[in-house]
Write a protein that holds these residues in place. Sequence first.
Motif, PDB file in Angstrom:
ATOM      1  N   THR A  72      -3.583  -0.444 -23.718  1.00 46.53           N
ATOM      2  CA  THR A  72      -4.001  -0.093 -22.953  1.00 46.53           C
ATOM      3  C   THR A  72      -4.095   1.695 -22.031  1.00 46.53           C
ATOM      4  OG1 THR A  72      -3.939  -1.933 -20.678  1.00 46.53           O
ATOM      5  CG2 THR A  72      -4.178   0.651 -20.911  1.00 46.53           C
ATOM      6  N   GLU A  73      -5.142   2.018 -22.317  1.00 46.47           N
ATOM      7  CA  GLU A  73      -5.842   3.692 -22.825  1.00 46.47           C
ATOM      8  C   GLU A  73      -5.886   4.062 -21.276  1.00 46.47           C
ATOM      9  OE1 GLU A  73      -8.286   4.734 -25.383  1.00 46.47           O
ATOM     10  OE2 GLU A  73      -7.565   3.128 -27.392  1.00 46.47           O
ATOM     11  N   TRP A  74      -5.004   4.987 -20.967  1.00 44.86           N
ATOM     12  CA  TRP A  74      -5.540   5.943 -19.220  1.00 44.86           C
ATOM     13  C   TRP A  74      -5.592   7.233 -19.438  1.00 44.86           C
ATOM     14  CZ3 TRP A  74      -7.107   2.491 -15.538  1.00 44.86           C
ATOM     15  CH2 TRP A  74      -6.545   3.302 -14.670  1.00 44.86           C
ATOM     16  N   THR A  75      -6.729   7.723 -18.621  1.00 45.32           N
ATOM     17  CA  THR A  75      -6.696   9.417 -19.138  1.00 45.32           C
ATOM     18  C   THR A  75      -5.853  10.389 -18.571  1.00 45.32           C
ATOM     19  OG1 THR A  75      -8.604   9.098 -17.922  1.00 45.32           O
ATOM     20  CG2 THR A  75      -8.517   9.290 -20.410  1.00 45.32           C
ATOM     21  N   LYS A  76      -5.444   9.023 -16.718  1.00 48.72           N
ATOM     22  CA  LYS A  76      -5.232   9.767 -15.478  1.00 48.72           C
ATOM     23  C   LYS A  76      -3.398  10.145 -15.714  1.00 48.72           C
ATOM     24  CE  LYS A  76      -7.153   9.352 -11.682  1.00 48.72           C
ATOM     25  NZ  LYS A  76      -7.657   9.542 -10.298  1.00 48.72           N
ATOM     26  N   GLU A  77      -2.818  10.918 -15.196  1.00 50.63           N
ATOM     27  CA  GLU A  77      -1.537  10.980 -15.133  1.00 50.63           C
ATOM     28  C   GLU A  77      -0.911   9.723 -13.677  1.00 50.63           C
ATOM     29  OE1 GLU A  77       0.150  14.600 -13.575  1.00 50.63           O
ATOM     30  OE2 GLU A  77      -0.538  13.847 -11.426  1.00 50.63           O
ATOM     31  N   THR A  78      -1.388   9.022 -13.597  1.00 46.63           N
ATOM     32  CA  THR A  78      -1.050   8.360 -12.522  1.00 46.63           C
ATOM     33  C   THR A  78      -2.444   7.077 -12.805  1.00 46.63           C
ATOM     34  OG1 THR A  78       0.258   7.324 -10.933  1.00 46.63           O
ATOM     35  CG2 THR A  78      -1.045   9.252 -10.278  1.00 46.63           C
ATOM     36  N   PHE A  79      -1.609   6.128 -11.193  1.00 47.11           N
ATOM     37  CA  PHE A  79      -2.481   4.768 -11.123  1.00 47.11           C
ATOM     38  C   PHE A  79      -2.293   4.042  -9.897  1.00 47.11           C
ATOM     39  CE2 PHE A  79       0.544   2.436 -12.440  1.00 47.11           C
ATOM     40  CZ  PHE A  79       0.353   1.800 -11.850  1.00 47.11           C
ATOM     41  N   THR A  80      -3.271   3.828  -9.016  1.00 48.36           N
ATOM     42  CA  THR A  80      -3.072   3.283  -7.704  1.00 48.36           C
ATOM     43  C   THR A  80      -3.997   1.935  -7.654  1.00 48.36           C
ATOM     44  OG1 THR A  80      -5.920   3.735  -7.286  1.00 48.36           O
ATOM     45  CG2 THR A  80      -4.485   5.570  -7.196  1.00 48.36           C
ATOM     46  N   LYS A  81      -3.519   1.881  -6.429  1.00 53.20           N
ATOM     47  CA  LYS A  81      -3.933   0.377  -5.792  1.00 53.20           C
ATOM     48  C   LYS A  81      -5.220   0.196  -6.399  1.00 53.20           C
ATOM     49  CE  LYS A  81      -3.466  -1.664  -2.108  1.00 53.20           C
ATOM     50  NZ  LYS A  81      -3.424  -2.066  -0.452  1.00 53.20           N
ATOM     51  N   GLU A  82      -6.127   1.229  -5.597  1.00 51.86           N
ATOM     52  CA  GLU A  82      -7.759   0.483  -6.159  1.00 51.86           C
ATOM     53  C   GLU A  82      -7.981   0.497  -7.774  1.00 51.86           C
ATOM     54  OE1 GLU A  82     -10.620   0.410  -4.580  1.00 51.86           O
ATOM     55  OE2 GLU A  82      -8.355   0.037  -2.515  1.00 51.86           O
ATOM     56  N   ASP A  83      -7.129   1.758  -8.110  1.00 52.24           N
ATOM     57  CA  ASP A  83      -7.704   1.343  -9.692  1.00 52.24           C
ATOM     58  C   ASP A  83      -6.892   0.121 -10.105  1.00 52.24           C
ATOM     59  OD1 ASP A  83      -7.971   3.376 -10.099  1.00 52.24           O
ATOM     60  OD2 ASP A  83      -6.145   4.701 -10.095  1.00 52.24           O
ATOM     61  N   CYS A 200       4.222   5.698 -13.629  1.00 52.91           N
ATOM     62  CA  CYS A 200       4.790   4.378 -12.354  1.00 52.91           C
ATOM     63  C   CYS A 200       5.083   5.258 -11.377  1.00 52.91           C
ATOM     64  CB  CYS A 200       5.455   3.684 -13.466  1.00 52.91           C
ATOM     65  SG  CYS A 200       4.547   3.409 -14.765  1.00 52.91           S
ATOM     66  N   TRP A 201       6.477   6.402 -11.144  1.00 51.20           N
ATOM     67  CA  TRP A 201       6.690   6.794 -10.379  1.00 51.20           C
ATOM     68  C   TRP A 201       6.635   8.008  -9.587  1.00 51.20           C
ATOM     69  CZ3 TRP A 201      11.208  11.197 -10.430  1.00 51.20           C
ATOM     70  CH2 TRP A 201      11.984  11.625  -8.776  1.00 51.20           C
ATOM     71  N   LEU A 202       5.262   7.981  -9.959  1.00 49.32           N
ATOM     72  CA  LEU A 202       3.769   8.647  -8.850  1.00 49.32           C
ATOM     73  C   LEU A 202       2.744   7.421  -8.230  1.00 49.32           C
ATOM     74  CD1 LEU A 202       2.821  11.688 -11.095  1.00 49.32           C
ATOM     75  CD2 LEU A 202       3.992  11.779  -9.705  1.00 49.32           C
ATOM     76  N   ALA A 203       3.010   6.392  -8.853  1.00 52.37           N
ATOM     77  CA  ALA A 203       2.613   5.407  -8.234  1.00 52.37           C
ATOM     78  C   ALA A 203       2.992   4.615  -7.251  1.00 52.37           C
ATOM     79  CB  ALA A 203       1.793   4.630  -9.188  1.00 52.37           C
ATOM     80  N   LEU A 204       4.215   5.387  -7.012  1.00 50.93           N
ATOM     81  CA  LEU A 204       4.871   3.960  -6.384  1.00 50.93           C
ATOM     82  C   LEU A 204       4.528   4.311  -4.598  1.00 50.93           C
ATOM     83  CD1 LEU A 204       8.666   4.041  -6.487  1.00 50.93           C
ATOM     84  CD2 LEU A 204       7.168   2.444  -7.108  1.00 50.93           C
ATOM     85  N   ASP A 205       3.726   5.490  -3.757  1.00 53.56           N
ATOM     86  CA  ASP A 205       3.285   5.092  -2.644  1.00 53.56           C
ATOM     87  C   ASP A 205       2.169   4.379  -2.344  1.00 53.56           C
ATOM     88  OD1 ASP A 205       5.811   6.903  -2.457  1.00 53.56           O
ATOM     89  OD2 ASP A 205       4.043   8.632  -1.868  1.00 53.56           O
ATOM     90  N   SER A 206       1.216   4.010  -4.124  1.00 51.59           N
ATOM     91  CA  SER A 206       0.220   3.499  -3.582  1.00 51.59           C
ATOM     92  C   SER A 206       0.295   1.905  -3.170  1.00 51.59           C
ATOM     93  CB  SER A 206      -0.642   3.759  -4.750  1.00 51.59           C
ATOM     94  OG  SER A 206      -2.440   3.391  -4.885  1.00 51.59           O
ATOM     95  N   PHE A 207       2.005   1.774  -4.104  1.00 54.28           N
ATOM     96  CA  PHE A 207       1.967  -0.122  -4.185  1.00 54.28           C
ATOM     97  C   PHE A 207       2.979   0.316  -3.046  1.00 54.28           C
ATOM     98  CE2 PHE A 207      -0.476   1.124  -7.991  1.00 54.28           C
ATOM     99  CZ  PHE A 207      -1.081   0.296  -8.251  1.00 54.28           C
ATOM    100  N   TYR A 208       2.751   0.640  -2.078  1.00 56.45           N
ATOM    101  CA  TYR A 208       3.945   0.682  -0.791  1.00 56.45           C
ATOM    102  C   TYR A 208       4.060  -0.689  -0.076  1.00 56.45           C
ATOM    103  CZ  TYR A 208       8.005   1.187   2.668  1.00 56.45           C
ATOM    104  OH  TYR A 208       8.723   0.710   3.397  1.00 56.45           O
TER     105      TYR A 208
END
Length: 277
Positions: A72-83, A200-208
Motif C-alpha cells: 500500500t502507498e500512503w501519502t499522508k503522515e498518518t491515517f484515521t478511522k475515517e480513512d 501508527c503512533w499518531l493514529a492511535l487517538d483515532s482508534f481509541y
Amino acid sequence: MRPPKLELTTVQSIFFDHPNGRIHTLRFGQGERLLIALHGFGDRARMFAVLEEALGKNYTVVAVDWPFHGQTEWTKETFTKEDMLGIVRQILAANDKKRFCLMGFSFGARLSQAMLPELAPQLDKLYLFSPDGVKTKGMTISVHTPMWVRRLLFRILKNPGWFIGLVQAGRKIGLVPPLIHHFITNNLNRPERLQRTFGCWLALDSFYLRRRNIKEVLEKTGLPTDVYIGLHDRFLHQKELKNLYEGLPSVRVFWLEDGHRIVGEELAAEILAKVKA
C-alpha cells in the motif's frame, strides 16, 4: 468413493485508489460471504494466506495492506478511522456487498474494534486474534503521550541513529527493558519503518475505544464473535481479556498453546473445525 478435494481459488493481488494513496489487497476463497481481514503492526496482508483452506469454502477473503504496510502507498503522515472506514466501504462496493465479516490480528484487531460502532450493523461475524486495544503491555504510555510530543519526536528522530545508540547503551546497563529495546532497534532503523511507526503512533487517538464501549457494542448487537488468544502471549494482559470477552453470550473465547503471533497452522486447524459453528 471419497468426495473430491476442494480446489481453492488462487490468491489475487488487487489494488484500488484512495484519496490518500493506493491500497493493496489480497483476495482468496470462493465463499458466498465476504470477510475483510486486517493484519497486525509490521505485518502485511499475505499473513492470512495460511488460513486459505480454513476460510476459502465459506468466505471470499479480502486481506488489506493498511497504511504504511506491505504494497500500500500512503501519502499522508498518518491515517484515521475515517480513512479505514472508507477503505472498508470501497471493498464492499467493489464486491457488491452490503453485509460482511471482519477479522483482525493484534493492531488490526484494535482497528476492527474501534470501527465497531460504525460497522456493527453490517457485520455477520467478528474474528479477533491476539486482540490489541484491550490492554497491551507497553501501550499505556504510547496512548497517553500528548500529540504534540509525538509530533516533536517524529521531527527530531528523522535521523534516529543517535537515539538507537542511546537505547542500546541503556539496554546494556539494564535501564531499557528488552521489549522496548527490540521494538525501537527494529522499527526506527530504516526510513520506511520510522514512518510506519510514527504513522501508527499518531493514529492511535483515532482508534481509541474504551473496554466498556467494546463490551456494550458486543452486548447490544449480539454480534457473533470468536476470540483467539495465545496462552503464552507476552504482550496482552490475559485477565483483562477474560474480563472483557468471557461471559458475553455472543462471544466464544479460544485459548491456544501459542504466543502472540498465533496466525498459523494451529489457528487454521482450529478455525477449520469451528467455521461451520
